[in-house]
Design a protein around this motif. Sequence first.
Motif, PDB file in Angstrom:
ATOM      1  N   SER A 178      -5.255 -38.108   4.030  1.00 50.90           N
ATOM      2  CA  SER A 178      -4.290 -38.143   5.071  1.00 50.90           C
ATOM      3  C   SER A 178      -3.596 -39.322   5.273  1.00 50.90           C
ATOM      4  O   SER A 178      -1.835 -39.811   4.724  1.00 50.90           O
ATOM      5  N   ARG A 179      -4.313 -40.497   4.640  1.00 51.04           N
ATOM      6  CA  ARG A 179      -2.874 -41.879   4.833  1.00 51.04           C
ATOM      7  C   ARG A 179      -2.855 -42.329   3.452  1.00 51.04           C
ATOM      8  O   ARG A 179      -1.579 -42.759   3.690  1.00 51.04           O
ATOM      9  N   ASN A 180      -2.686 -41.685   2.528  1.00 50.66           N
ATOM     10  CA  ASN A 180      -2.475 -42.062   1.075  1.00 50.66           C
ATOM     11  C   ASN A 180      -1.426 -40.816   0.816  1.00 50.66           C
ATOM     12  O   ASN A 180      -0.719 -40.908  -0.263  1.00 50.66           O
ATOM     13  N   GLY A 181      -1.548 -39.837   1.422  1.00 55.70           N
ATOM     14  CA  GLY A 181       0.254 -39.082   1.546  1.00 55.70           C
ATOM     15  C   GLY A 181      -0.737 -38.063   0.197  1.00 55.70           C
ATOM     16  O   GLY A 181       0.516 -37.577   0.052  1.00 55.70           O
ATOM     17  N   LEU A 182      -1.685 -37.401   0.457  1.00 59.22           N
ATOM     18  CA  LEU A 182      -2.022 -36.109  -0.451  1.00 59.22           C
ATOM     19  C   LEU A 182      -2.394 -34.687   0.410  1.00 59.22           C
ATOM     20  O   LEU A 182      -3.786 -35.526   1.323  1.00 59.22           O
ATOM     21  N   ASN A 183      -2.080 -34.235   0.439  1.00 65.00           N
ATOM     22  CA  ASN A 183      -2.306 -32.910   1.277  1.00 65.00           C
ATOM     23  C   ASN A 183      -3.523 -32.290   0.664  1.00 65.00           C
ATOM     24  O   ASN A 183      -3.121 -31.483   0.646  1.00 65.00           O
ATOM     25  N   MET A 184      -4.512 -32.608   1.140  1.00 62.94           N
ATOM     26  CA  MET A 184      -5.369 -32.046   0.540  1.00 62.94           C
ATOM     27  C   MET A 184      -6.683 -31.603   1.342  1.00 62.94           C
ATOM     28  O   MET A 184      -6.508 -32.849   2.298  1.00 62.94           O
ATOM     29  N   ARG A 185      -7.289 -30.955   1.193  1.00 58.00           N
ATOM     30  CA  ARG A 185      -8.792 -30.428   1.931  1.00 58.00           C
ATOM     31  C   ARG A 185      -9.744 -30.494   1.493  1.00 58.00           C
ATOM     32  O   ARG A 185     -10.189 -30.065   0.277  1.00 58.00           O
ATOM     33  N   VAL A 186     -11.280 -30.873   1.534  1.00 55.07           N
ATOM     34  CA  VAL A 186     -12.273 -30.129   1.002  1.00 55.07           C
ATOM     35  C   VAL A 186     -12.789 -29.049   0.944  1.00 55.07           C
ATOM     36  O   VAL A 186     -13.499 -28.861   2.139  1.00 55.07           O
ATOM     37  N   GLY A 187     -13.088 -28.068  -0.137  1.00 54.91           N
ATOM     38  CA  GLY A 187     -13.444 -27.108  -0.133  1.00 54.91           C
ATOM     39  C   GLY A 187     -14.357 -27.288  -0.591  1.00 54.91           C
ATOM     40  O   GLY A 187     -15.304 -25.912   0.476  1.00 54.91           O
ATOM     41  N   ALA A 188     -15.051 -27.605  -1.209  1.00 55.82           N
ATOM     42  CA  ALA A 188     -16.736 -27.718  -1.214  1.00 55.82           C
ATOM     43  C   ALA A 188     -16.875 -28.956  -1.792  1.00 55.82           C
ATOM     44  O   ALA A 188     -16.357 -29.812  -2.445  1.00 55.82           O
ATOM     45  N   LEU A 189     -18.341 -29.820  -1.438  1.00 56.66           N
ATOM     46  CA  LEU A 189     -18.996 -31.192  -1.665  1.00 56.66           C
ATOM     47  C   LEU A 189     -19.972 -30.835  -2.436  1.00 56.66           C
ATOM     48  O   LEU A 189     -20.546 -30.084  -2.030  1.00 56.66           O
ATOM     49  N   VAL A 190     -19.892 -31.288  -3.084  1.00 52.68           N
ATOM     50  CA  VAL A 190     -21.665 -30.974  -3.839  1.00 52.68           C
ATOM     51  C   VAL A 190     -21.936 -32.057  -5.102  1.00 52.68           C
ATOM     52  O   VAL A 190     -21.342 -33.183  -5.254  1.00 52.68           O
ATOM     53  N   ASN A 191     -23.302 -31.984  -5.428  1.00 55.64           N
ATOM     54  CA  ASN A 191     -23.757 -32.955  -5.931  1.00 55.64           C
ATOM     55  C   ASN A 191     -22.920 -32.774  -7.808  1.00 55.64           C
ATOM     56  O   ASN A 191     -23.026 -31.414  -7.707  1.00 55.64           O
ATOM     57  N   ASP A 192     -23.345 -33.758  -8.576  1.00 54.37           N
ATOM     58  CA  ASP A 192     -22.862 -33.999 -10.189  1.00 54.37           C
ATOM     59  C   ASP A 192     -24.111 -32.624 -10.470  1.00 54.37           C
ATOM     60  O   ASP A 192     -24.033 -31.737 -11.264  1.00 54.37           O
ATOM     61  N   THR A 193     -25.705 -32.795  -9.992  1.00 54.60           N
ATOM     62  CA  THR A 193     -26.588 -31.440 -10.997  1.00 54.60           C
ATOM     63  C   THR A 193     -25.836 -30.284 -10.137  1.00 54.60           C
ATOM     64  O   THR A 193     -26.176 -29.377 -11.926  1.00 54.60           O
ATOM     65  N   VAL A 194     -25.367 -29.526  -9.251  1.00 54.11           N
ATOM     66  CA  VAL A 194     -24.826 -28.653  -8.701  1.00 54.11           C
ATOM     67  C   VAL A 194     -23.667 -28.125  -9.480  1.00 54.11           C
ATOM     68  O   VAL A 194     -23.083 -27.234  -9.680  1.00 54.11           O
ATOM     69  N   GLY A 195     -22.404 -29.116  -9.928  1.00 52.07           N
ATOM     70  CA  GLY A 195     -21.253 -28.512  -9.868  1.00 52.07           C
ATOM     71  C   GLY A 195     -21.881 -27.883 -11.474  1.00 52.07           C
ATOM     72  O   GLY A 195     -21.761 -27.314 -12.213  1.00 52.07           O
TER      73      GLY A 195
ATOM     74  N   PHE B  50     -15.382 -31.694  -4.349  1.00 50.08           N
ATOM     75  CA  PHE B  50     -15.785 -33.502  -4.179  1.00 50.08           C
ATOM     76  C   PHE B  50     -16.689 -32.883  -4.537  1.00 50.08           C
ATOM     77  O   PHE B  50     -17.904 -32.326  -4.359  1.00 50.08           O
ATOM     78  N   THR B  51     -16.929 -33.569  -5.912  1.00 51.57           N
ATOM     79  CA  THR B  51     -18.514 -34.300  -6.433  1.00 51.57           C
ATOM     80  C   THR B  51     -18.540 -35.200  -6.330  1.00 51.57           C
ATOM     81  O   THR B  51     -18.510 -36.162  -6.361  1.00 51.57           O
ATOM     82  N   PHE B  52     -19.899 -35.456  -5.014  1.00 50.43           N
ATOM     83  CA  PHE B  52     -20.449 -36.166  -4.608  1.00 50.43           C
ATOM     84  C   PHE B  52     -21.903 -36.993  -5.864  1.00 50.43           C
ATOM     85  O   PHE B  52     -22.503 -36.472  -5.144  1.00 50.43           O
ATOM     86  N   SER B  53     -21.854 -38.155  -5.916  1.00 47.99           N
ATOM     87  CA  SER B  53     -23.860 -38.050  -6.833  1.00 47.99           C
ATOM     88  C   SER B  53     -24.544 -38.912  -6.244  1.00 47.99           C
ATOM     89  O   SER B  53     -24.891 -39.916  -6.826  1.00 47.99           O
ATOM     90  N   PHE B  54     -24.740 -38.920  -4.570  1.00 53.03           N
ATOM     91  CA  PHE B  54     -25.938 -39.751  -3.846  1.00 53.03           C
ATOM     92  C   PHE B  54     -26.017 -38.247  -3.274  1.00 53.03           C
ATOM     93  O   PHE B  54     -25.778 -37.629  -3.127  1.00 53.03           O
ATOM     94  N   PRO B  55     -27.551 -39.223  -2.528  1.00 55.66           N
ATOM     95  CA  PRO B  55     -27.971 -38.674  -1.421  1.00 55.66           C
ATOM     96  C   PRO B  55     -27.790 -38.414  -0.145  1.00 55.66           C
ATOM     97  O   PRO B  55     -27.171 -38.918   0.782  1.00 55.66           O
ATOM     98  N   ILE B  56     -27.109 -36.766  -0.426  1.00 51.57           N
ATOM     99  CA  ILE B  56     -26.061 -36.462   1.062  1.00 51.57           C
ATOM    100  C   ILE B  56     -27.111 -35.649   1.809  1.00 51.57           C
ATOM    101  O   ILE B  56     -27.895 -34.837   0.823  1.00 51.57           O
ATOM    102  N   ARG B  57     -26.930 -35.470   3.270  1.00 51.44           N
ATOM    103  CA  ARG B  57     -27.574 -34.395   4.056  1.00 51.44           C
ATOM    104  C   ARG B  57     -26.633 -33.227   4.173  1.00 51.44           C
ATOM    105  O   ARG B  57     -25.134 -33.669   4.931  1.00 51.44           O
ATOM    106  N   GLN B  58     -26.181 -32.088   3.818  1.00 52.49           N
ATOM    107  CA  GLN B  58     -25.863 -31.371   3.359  1.00 52.49           C
ATOM    108  C   GLN B  58     -24.940 -30.889   4.966  1.00 52.49           C
ATOM    109  O   GLN B  58     -26.284 -29.994   5.388  1.00 52.49           O
ATOM    110  N   LEU B  59     -24.346 -30.497   5.238  1.00 51.20           N
ATOM    111  CA  LEU B  59     -24.207 -30.090   6.628  1.00 51.20           C
ATOM    112  C   LEU B  59     -23.375 -28.747   6.881  1.00 51.20           C
ATOM    113  O   LEU B  59     -23.782 -27.363   7.435  1.00 51.20           O
ATOM    114  N   SER B  60     -22.150 -27.921   5.452  1.00 52.42           N
ATOM    115  CA  SER B  60     -22.256 -27.195   5.166  1.00 52.42           C
ATOM    116  C   SER B  60     -21.406 -27.038   3.863  1.00 52.42           C
ATOM    117  O   SER B  60     -21.751 -28.017   3.329  1.00 52.42           O
ATOM    118  N   ILE B  61     -21.273 -26.179   2.943  1.00 52.76           N
ATOM    119  CA  ILE B  61     -20.568 -25.765   2.167  1.00 52.76           C
ATOM    120  C   ILE B  61     -19.225 -27.155   1.534  1.00 52.76           C
ATOM    121  O   ILE B  61     -19.250 -27.934   0.977  1.00 52.76           O
TER     122      ILE B  61
END
Length: 409
Positions: free
Chosen positions: A126-143, A84-95
């Motif tokens: 999960s509301r929309n019936g997609l069986n996935m979990r976020v394995g990595a949350l990254v900024n666009d620069t990091v990707g 999941f590439t989320f390109s806004f400022p976040i405080r990273q809690l884990s990968i």
Amino acid sequence: RDEDGIYYALDLGATTCQVLRIQLGGRGSKIINHKVELHQIPQELASSTSEELFDFISLTLKEFVEREENGIDQAPDERKELGFTFSFPIRQLSISSGVLIKWTKGFAIEDVVGKDVSRCLEEAMSRNGLNMRVGALVNDTVGTLALGHYYDKDTVAAVIIGTGTNACYVERSDALIKSQGLLTNSGGMVVNMEWGNFWSAHLPKTSYDIALDEESPNRNEQGFEKMISGMYLGEIVRRVLHRIAEESDIFGESAYHLSVPFILRTPLMAAMHEDDSPNLREVGRILEEQFQMPGISLKARMLVVRVCDIVTRRAARLTAAGIIGILKKIGRDGISGVASGRAKGKPKRSVVAIERGLYTNYSIFREYMNEAITDILGEEIAQNVVLRVAEDGSGIGAALLIATYSSKR
Ligand code: GLC
């Protein structure tokens, strides 16, 4: 955990969202193939609710995954991991998790601020019936850095210059005060700088920058970004042209469209700037068709191009200065290393991965940026600094990172 297989990524930028499917082989180390689909984000979503935004992107992803897997047998309970590439400022809690600090680039969905955006997405999936979990949350620069590094091991930093601007680089862990006690295997750590929010009294701010900032939803924030990135360059030019129209009659009677904020998008500005038709015919056509300004004289068309040039040159030079700031910080500018007695001898090659429209589609911007790097570093040292486009790096890099780092919950 280097694994072959199919990985998906979702890249939420600002005006667009990309969904990607990447096939990795060679124990997760080779991209065998990838597919990218680009979707526009409806403008009203930028100020909607958390549920509306995350439902939209998870449904876009779901439809993509269903199309891609049509006919392929899947174990029904197989839960896929998502980059999941989320390109806004976040405080990273884990990968794979992080809390939104604030919105940038015109987004204003207050109920997401302070929340873990991976959770928001997982709940929507999960509301929309997609069986996935976020394995990595990254900024666009990091990707982008990850893909840049995949191509070239000398990659030390990544820069995005699109709707917004930002950079990240690899820092020595022991130089990072904020992460004391956090050890990494490599001894290095990627720092997402959020340089769009950089500010210094030395930056050449004009009355146009001040007015733009005052009328923006994020006043006193993202000052560097507001001078550099695609969301704002056209708007700065519009403000200058509007003032000229008010104070002179060079644009004739029909310049009232220039009073509409954000009406001049940066791609159109670039098209006028790069007009090489005889007598700036293209500039005239754009002014007539987009802004209902017919019959603009050649002198006025030349003035429009000149304003675009000044605004773009400033942005490109500031970006170059930012890159050199990073190189200096990590002793790769060929000057600081020698001065501090480190790394004497041949300067090292430093690759900076770079992405997004302002650099890839706007050749004058690119030229000015390269020119500034040479101006600042001198030709000899500048030869060791390589800017390399990492296309779709923000999303593909996120998928590479899940293959390498995530662990099953
Ligand atoms: C904005 C965001 C940042 C992102 C950049 C480029 O500055 O705050 O996280 O990397 O835009 O998309």
